[in-house]
Write an enzyme that holds these catalytic residues in place. Structure first.
Site, mmCIF file in Angstrom:
data_model
loop_
_atom_site.group_PDB
_atom_site.id
_atom_site.type_symbol
_atom_site.label_atom_id
_atom_site.label_comp_id
_atom_site.label_asym_id
_atom_site.label_seq_id
_atom_site.Cartn_x
_atom_site.Cartn_y
_atom_site.Cartn_z
ATOM 1 N N GLU A 1 36.813 -9.062 59.576
ATOM 2 C CA GLU A 1 37.303 -7.728 59.596
ATOM 3 C C GLU A 1 38.307 -7.480 58.653
ATOM 4 O OE1 GLU A 1 39.542 -9.908 62.748
ATOM 5 O OE2 GLU A 1 37.737 -9.938 61.856
ATOM 6 N N LYS B 1 42.118 8.337 63.084
ATOM 7 C CA LYS B 1 42.411 9.310 62.294
ATOM 8 C C LYS B 1 41.668 9.604 61.206
ATOM 9 C CE LYS B 1 46.163 11.259 62.363
ATOM 10 N NZ LYS B 1 46.549 12.459 62.796
ATOM 11 N N GLY C 1 48.969 20.297 63.120
ATOM 12 C CA GLY C 1 48.653 18.888 62.526
ATOM 13 C C GLY C 1 47.006 19.056 62.434
ATOM 14 N N HIS D 1 38.019 -14.360 59.860
ATOM 15 C CA HIS D 1 37.950 -13.005 60.288
ATOM 16 C C HIS D 1 37.529 -12.191 59.296
ATOM 17 C CE1 HIS D 1 40.964 -13.311 63.581
ATOM 18 N NE2 HIS D 1 41.453 -14.416 63.069
ATOM 19 N N CYS E 1 36.565 -16.136 65.512
ATOM 20 C CA CYS E 1 37.678 -17.001 65.516
ATOM 21 C C CYS E 1 37.857 -17.693 67.087
ATOM 22 C CB CYS E 1 38.969 -16.271 65.299
ATOM 23 S SG CYS E 1 40.512 -17.300 65.114
ATOM 24 N N TYR E 2 38.681 -17.146 67.989
ATOM 25 C CA TYR E 2 38.771 -17.646 69.310
ATOM 26 C C TYR E 2 37.490 -17.292 70.100
ATOM 27 C CZ TYR E 2 40.858 -18.339 74.072
ATOM 28 O OH TYR E 2 40.864 -18.573 75.483
ATOM 29 N N ALA F 1 44.153 20.721 65.050
ATOM 30 C CA ALA F 1 43.360 21.791 64.561
ATOM 31 C C ALA F 1 41.908 21.451 64.558
ATOM 32 C CB ALA F 1 43.763 21.819 63.048
ATOM 33 N N GLY G 1 42.048 -14.515 68.959
ATOM 34 C CA GLY G 1 43.380 -14.550 69.886
ATOM 35 C C GLY G 1 44.107 -15.580 69.764
ATOM 36 N N ASP H 1 45.134 16.705 64.028
ATOM 37 C CA ASP H 1 44.432 16.354 65.135
ATOM 38 C C ASP H 1 43.971 17.657 66.158
ATOM 39 O OD1 ASP H 1 44.820 13.870 64.265
ATOM 40 O OD2 ASP H 1 46.718 13.667 65.467
#
Length: 532
Positions: A183, A387, A237, A181, A93-94, A241, A66, A239
């Site tokens: 990630e 997605k 699209g 970090h 981190c934070y 579908a 953060g 999603d």
């Protein structure tokens, strides 16, 4: 129609890791990385009471980074009770500094700031987090305060040239923390460290797979709909579908799919939807031509939020009309269509201010743009998915690559790619420019390398040009090619100059009214992928 003896089942709940968001730009990325490790994760705001977090019975908790200092007045804090509940916790981190401070360690504002790539020295190579990783490795730092003394019971497992405690571990209490970090991809062994926390520290099993997601959602759909009927808001699209395919697996022919041609689609897409989707699923598809209705409702509107809300409202009104027609076809004995299926994704929810306590970046037509008097109960089987997970589920369900790998396209269509009022003439102009860009990207073999390439018509701007040996006064279009994994963050795609030149030449030579092509090279953040 399902038999009356079919009882709704209780959907299975996956083991969950909760990511507590302290305002980090990477909170969504942490959740994604956990899911890449095949463990389900969700984001909760740091304002969530610890009792509420624990009531959700998470298998592990990750505290995000953060922008605040732990000593800053009004900075987000954490209740020590979180660390005494017996749930494995990883601070990043934070979040790492909050853990150190709450448990009696020392965090100082030393002035020795670290930003960007930083060499990390692992002091205990066989530790829970760092086993199997190099003694010296690259990490990505972003901090001003630093932990100068670990809390009692913690072993210091990594340092940097300026930070004496860059990671610590307490295996007995299953509490872990890293200053950097893990990630982000710039931390070269970050994913391995995250997986060590999940598998070794928290004892989780990687079961969040495409097959398990599909099974879980099919069970959830059956539990929600029961013996009822549903109508699917099909856009063509990936999603919608995949959402339709899941619901079809769950309730069979009690699902009716309706595709609304709102006149805001790209060139040739309505015809493609009719052909590809029906061929792939065998679902009955009704196509409603509502272009005049949408254009009338959008007349004179320039505000992007208002456009989204109008489009969301008109979608629902069209579906209500479709419901009445389906009932008429079924006769008096037909049951009401009480459920509306939508392809809402987790990023849609997050960006609309839901789920994390974050600001509303923009209303998505299927999250913030629905009318208050909605007559349907929503069915959103993809609401918790990113997605790439949707694509995985689509492949698991056997949908063809043409649908699964289709580049994202917003539900409001080209209406939010026109800056200014939406008119039929402007739509036709943008459609032609967009078709040229898609054709050139396909010819260059770049369809899979870029996430998407919105083409934006600056309809309220005119620029002077020279066309046909004379002065022109036309509109600019902006190309927005981006690379991304999930649309939460994105970077602009570095397209070859020769390709950009070919696109610009074809558009300015072949599309009346356009005399300038610009390139958007903004990342997300700070910009969003779409302009409106």
């Amino acid at each position: 129609m399902a038999s009356a003896s079919t009882a709704p089942s209780t959907p299975p709940q996956p083991d969950t890791v909760l990511v507590v968001d302290f305002g980090a730009q990477y909170a969504q990325l942490i959740a994604r990385r956990v899911r890449e490790a095949r463990v389900y994760s969700e984001i909760v705001p740091s304002t969530t009471p610890v009792a509420e977090i624990l009531a959700r019975r998470p298998k592990a908790i990750i505290l995000s980074g953060g922008p605040s200092s732990v000593y800053e007045e009004g900075a987000p804090g954490i209740d020590r009770a979180l660390f005494e509940a017996g749930v494995p916790v990883l601070g990043i981190c934070y979040g790492f500094q909050l853990m150190a401070q709450a448990l009696g360690g020392r965090v100082d504002n030393t002035g020795a700031r670290e930003y960007g790539r930083t060499r990390l020295s692992v002091r205990r190579p066989g530790s829970t987090l760092f086993e199997g990783t190099p003694a010296e490795q690259q990490s990505w730092m972003s901090h001003g305060d630093a932990c100068s003394a670990a809390p009692e019971g913690f072993a210091v497992t990594a340092t940097t040239a300026t930070v004496p405690v860059a990671a610590f571990e307490d295996d007995e209490r299953r509490l872990y923390g890293v200053q950097y970090h893990p990630e982000v991809m710039h931390s070269t062994h970050g994913q391995q460290v995250l997986e060590h926390f999940l598998y070794r520290g928290a004892g989780l099993t990687p079961t969040w797979t495409a097959g398990s997601i599909a099974e879980e959602q099919i069970a959830a759909i059956r539990a929600q709909i029961g013996d009822g009927r549903a109508i699917c808001a099909l856009s063509g699209g990936v999603d919608s579908a995949v959402a339709a395919a899941l619901v079809n697996r769950a309730i069979g022919d009690r699902l009716s799919c309706v595709y609304v041609d709102h006149g805001l689609m790209r060139k040739g897409e309505t015809e493609q939807v009719e052909k590809d989707f029906v061929a792939a699923t065998g679902v009955s598809l009704t196509v409603v031509d509502a272009a005049d209705r949408f254009l009338t409702a959008l007349a004179g509107v320039t505000d992007p939020e208002q456009k989204r809300k109008i489009i969301g409202r008109e979608f629902i009104r069209v579906f209500e009309q479709a419901q009445a027609e389906l009932l008429a076809e079924a006769g008096a004995a037909g049951e009401p269509v009480a459920f509306l299926v939508q392809g809402t994704l987790y990023p849609d929810v997050v960006e609309s201010g839901g789920g994390t306590g974050t600001a509303n970046i923009k209303s998505h037509h299927n999250v913030g743009g629905l009318p208050d008097d909605l007559e349907f109960e929503l069915v959103e089987p993809l609401r918790r998915l990113f997605k790439d997970e949707v694509r995985m589920v689509g492949q698991e369900l056997g949908l063809p690559e043409e649908i699964v790998q289709r580049q994202p396209f917003p539900g409001p269509g080209l209406a939010i790619r026109i800056i200014g009022e939406v008119t039929r003439e402007r739509l036709d102009t943008l459609r032609e420019a967009d078709a040229i860009v898609r054709a050139e990207l396909t010819a260059a073999g770049l369809d899979r390398e870029i996430w998407q390439c919105p083409v934006v018509l600056l309809a309220d701007i005119r620029s002077v040009g020279v066309q046909g040996d004379g002065r022109s006064y036309g509109h600019p279009v902006v190309l927005r090619p981006v690379s991304s994994e999930d649309a939460m963050t994105a970077d602009f795609s570095r397209l070859p100059y020769d390709l950009l030149s070919a696109i610009a030449t074809r558009i300015t030579n072949g599309v009346p009214g356009i005399n300038r092509v610009a390139l958007d090279v903004t990342s997300k953040p700070p910009g969003t992928i779409e302009w409106e």
